[in-house]
Scaffold this motif. Structure first.
Motif, short mmCIF file in Angstrom:
data_model
loop_
_atom_site.label_atom_id
_atom_site.label_comp_id
_atom_site.label_asym_id
_atom_site.label_seq_id
_atom_site.Cartn_x
_atom_site.Cartn_y
_atom_site.Cartn_z
N VAL A 1 32.22 -15.91 26.06
CA VAL A 1 32.47 -16.09 27.49
C VAL A 1 33.12 -17.45 27.70
O VAL A 1 32.59 -18.46 27.22
N GLU B 1 34.83 -27.78 19.11
CA GLU B 1 35.19 -27.97 20.51
C GLU B 1 34.55 -29.24 21.08
O GLU B 1 34.59 -29.46 22.28
N ARG C 1 23.92 -26.97 33.99
CA ARG C 1 24.65 -27.51 35.12
C ARG C 1 23.77 -28.42 35.98
O ARG C 1 24.22 -29.44 36.50
N ARG D 1 39.71 -22.08 31.98
CA ARG D 1 40.46 -23.23 31.47
C ARG D 1 41.30 -22.75 30.30
O ARG D 1 40.77 -22.24 29.31
N LEU E 1 30.76 -17.66 33.23
CA LEU E 1 30.27 -18.74 32.35
C LEU E 1 29.13 -19.50 33.01
O LEU E 1 28.16 -19.89 32.35
N ASP F 1 28.21 -29.36 31.39
CA ASP F 1 29.00 -28.15 31.59
C ASP F 1 28.99 -27.29 30.34
O ASP F 1 29.22 -27.79 29.24
N ALA F 2 28.78 -25.98 30.51
CA ALA F 2 28.91 -25.07 29.38
C ALA F 2 30.39 -24.89 29.08
O ALA F 2 31.20 -24.74 30.00
N SER F 3 30.76 -24.95 27.79
CA SER F 3 32.16 -24.69 27.43
C SER F 3 32.35 -23.20 27.12
O SER F 3 33.30 -22.58 27.58
N HIS F 4 31.46 -22.63 26.33
CA HIS F 4 31.53 -21.23 25.96
C HIS F 4 30.10 -20.70 25.80
O HIS F 4 29.21 -21.44 25.41
N ARG G 1 29.70 -31.77 27.50
CA ARG G 1 29.78 -30.31 27.41
C ARG G 1 28.78 -29.78 26.39
O ARG G 1 28.41 -30.46 25.44
N ASP H 1 40.29 -23.67 26.68
CA ASP H 1 39.06 -23.03 26.18
C ASP H 1 39.32 -21.59 25.78
O ASP H 1 38.74 -21.08 24.81
#
Lengths: 460, 460
Positions: free
Chosen positions: B43, A61, A32, B47, B15, A37-40, A4, B50
């Protein structure tokens, strides 16, 4: 758990809603593509404590990578490099050679503005050459270098921070340069490799695609291994799918299903945009029209436009592409009725009788573009973009588009477009491009009963 | 320290960059209007962990208020209400009356789709009537109610969370309803009101403004009470400043300082864009040209364009504005040399002699636009947008722009623009608008020695 990453977009103007951010979404898509994967996505203003807090939040995180955009300019409120150095506990050091390269970049700029205080400019740009110890420098695209800054305790001991400038034209090429660095690759080790494919459809609502996905599963298609996202973009549906290379067969089955169900509405299976397809068709490239284009070699053709409500946007869009001078001769922006008569040769009697927003005038505009510019293909556009000027018979959103081949077939269509002025104008250019594609494909299609050239049939 | 708020935008599609968020910037602007500073916009995807992490991060940043958007729908991935209840340690309770009102809202929908399973629909909408104990309910605009959820230990013991739906047409009216609630007002007690002003400059690099701020402080200006941010946007510098109403004198001194130091490069002190100023000048509005425009009433004028390398983008930009048909007659897109001759009346001999990219051809294009469209003002543009087509004498980025009044003065300028094809084309339209502004202001300026109309001089 996949790898992430967090994204931090800096800038008080972005935070305050004055500037619309495009970097966050762009970076998220690029991540992606490489299996991260982007978390935020966190937007912060130009306050060092807020930026530091965002970096610490993402580190907590457990992201492997943080990508920042912005805050690399020469002014005092540009402080990303400094804050990231503090976050990674790496002192800033002046990179003399880099400073020299920045000065070199500034030279033509300084000579253009002889009144500028040369020393003062270099003083403020000096901070752009301050580099956290041990960081990898990404060469400037503008004047600001980017940075890949590993964690204090080395790889894996916390997130690596990729520091990129804010202007998209600097950030985007620099992202690609970052991918090549060892420091970046070390940070995202373990990210899977994925295939990434895009289908494009035109002429159906997004809800229809939701239905397609439901029905496909009911019909027994294995969609689980595919990460499918659909979105509506400039009036077109984009189906983007990510999958592991071992699931290629599942994707092939899905693509075939969409092609069967939506037929000619599916116009691209290789991600090519309608802009690219129309350009290739005009250049005469074989197979240029994507799905459903059976032609082999085809004649190259030139195009010209005559636009009323779009006011030059279609010509502007056609000439966005490098090399478009090979097929765009020019256009007429005929905003006033007088201009429609004087420039495009529309008859005043016709304007009087049917009104400017009519199929007849759209066709006369397409013909006028061909006649005045000597092109092979013409496009005529006339409509009511609003917000004013609508009537019960000709409401805002009513647009007529006509595309024609010189002395050949034509397509004319009445559109009823939703949205505001900008939406209506932009959507009209998209529809016009799709009509151009169809006209060009049909013009070069093998006559009915004959096989497509190159299809290897011996029955012709 | 002013009152601060955090914004959380939920949704995996946002996101992932598939849907463009507009709620974050919108909420940030609304907060600013009521004197509350956004600290971060976060953003998050759909989930729950998150989302919870984002709420905890903002609480740790001591915000008084968190505003969330999205995640209030009836489907399984909509979980904002539940997560916020957990965050504020308030159990969810079914609000029977609210559930009844939601069922009432759904009634017409259900009757329009007779095939829908009525029970199933109500079952999934039931979760929208689950309310954290002690929260204030905001009536649904769509089917989703909003919530104002105070902290577990009561006012001031942590942030209050305002929960709003994602669709802007539901979120925006609900925001206004939230402002009226006691729970919201209790959260933002102590927020001040601020002034917000924007200056725009054209023709200097951003580093020069950094220097201006330094020098201004050295000259004894009180900049501390002013929150100044600068940014480069489409080739223009924007200086946005926020200050308390009691610091109006400090801002006035700062504005006067910038005006003195940068003279005519400061073109707007009221935030008006160059597009708006040119539109007002063409409409003949008094004082339309912003800083340095001494004219009172002025004649309205029409405009026409003849564009080569910008391919219609300037005409497109001029017609972006509603009501532009009052002053835009139309334009010529003369991409090929043949079109320059046939449409704009440029002589082939001239093209042969000096080449398409030259001051002479730019001027001939401006004159041709005036002649062919019968306008009062003409703009001619010709240049090398690249990436191909450059030569040592005429490199990529070389653009000639000419603006002319019919039978009157003209301005012609040689530009050397940096960046890629899109940058060069876009920047050219900005320069052309600034040249138009200057030409129109000078055309209507009182003759030298005469006072500006309305300046109250009795010496004329």
């Amino acid at each position: 758990m996949s790898v992430r990453a967090g994204i931090v977009v800096t800038g008080t103007e972005v935070l305050n809603g004055i500037i619309r951010d495009s970097n966050g979404p762009w970076l998220s898509e690029r991540l992606r593509e490489i299996g991260v994967d982007a978390s935020h996505i966190v937007v912060v203003g130009d306050r060092p404590e807020d930026l530091l807090a965002a970096l610490r939040f993402l580190a907590a995180e457990s992201v492997a990578l943080i990508v920042t955009s912005g805050g690399l300019g020469p002014t005092a409120d540009d402080l990303t490099g400094e804050v990231v150095a503090r976050f990674q506990e790496r002192p800033l050091e002046l990179d003399e050679a880099l400073f020299g390269r920045i000065a070199e970049i500034l030279r033509p700029l300084l000579s253009r503005w002889p009144d500028l205080d040369r020393e003062a400019v270099l003083r403020s740009n000096r901070k752009q050459a301050l580099v956290p110890a041990g960081a990898t420098v990404l060469e400037p695209v503008g004047t600001a270098p980017g940075l890949v800054v590993p964690p204090a305790a080395g790889d894996g001991a916390g997130p690596t921070v990729l520091v990129l400038p804010g202007p998209p034209r600097e950030l985007q090429p620099m992202w690609r340069a970052a991918l090549e660095t060892g420091a970046f690759q070390a940070a995202v080790v373990g990210a899977g490799t994925f295939e990434w494919r895009i289908m494009r459809l035109f002429g159906i609502p997004e809800s229809e695609i939701a239905e397609t996905l439901l029905v496909a599963e009911r019909d027994g298609l294995a969609l689980d291994p595919l990460e499918i996202t659909t979105c509506l973009r400039r009036g077109e549906i984009e189906i983007a799918t990510r999958y592991a290379p071992t699931d290629a067969a599942a994707y092939a089955a899905f693509e075939a299903y969409v092609a069967r169900r939506h037929g000619p509405l599916l116009f691209s299976t290789d991600g090519a945009t309608i802009d690219a397809q129309v350009a290739s068709l005009l250049l005469g490239e074989a197979g240029a029209g994507g799905v459903g284009d059976a032609a082999g070699a085809r004649p190259a053709r030139t195009v010209a436009t005559a636009e009323s409500c779009t006011g030059g946007l279609l010509a502007g869009r056609l000439t966005d592409r490098a090399g478009s001078s090979a097929y765009v001769l020019g256009g007429l922006v005929v905003y006033s009725n007088a201009a429609k008569v004087a420039l495009a040769g529309v008859s005043s009697e016709l304007l009087e009788r049917v009104g400017a927003v009519s199929s007849e005038v759209a066709e006369a505009l397409a013909d006028g573009a061909i006649a005045r510019l000597g092109s092979d293909v013409g496009v005529g556009i006339t409509g009511v973009a609003g917000p004013g000027g609508g009537t019960p018979e000709k409401p805002v959103g009513l647009v007529w588009v006509s595309v024609a081949l010189r002395d050949g077939p034509r397509l004319t269509r009445r559109l009823s477009l939703p949205g505001n002025r900008a939406d209506i104008r932009d959507r009209t250019t998209t529809v016009a491009l799709h009509m151009l594609r169809r006209l060009l494909i049909e013009a070069d299609a093998p006559p009915p009963g004959e096989a497509a050239p190159g299809a290897g049939s011996d029955a012709a």
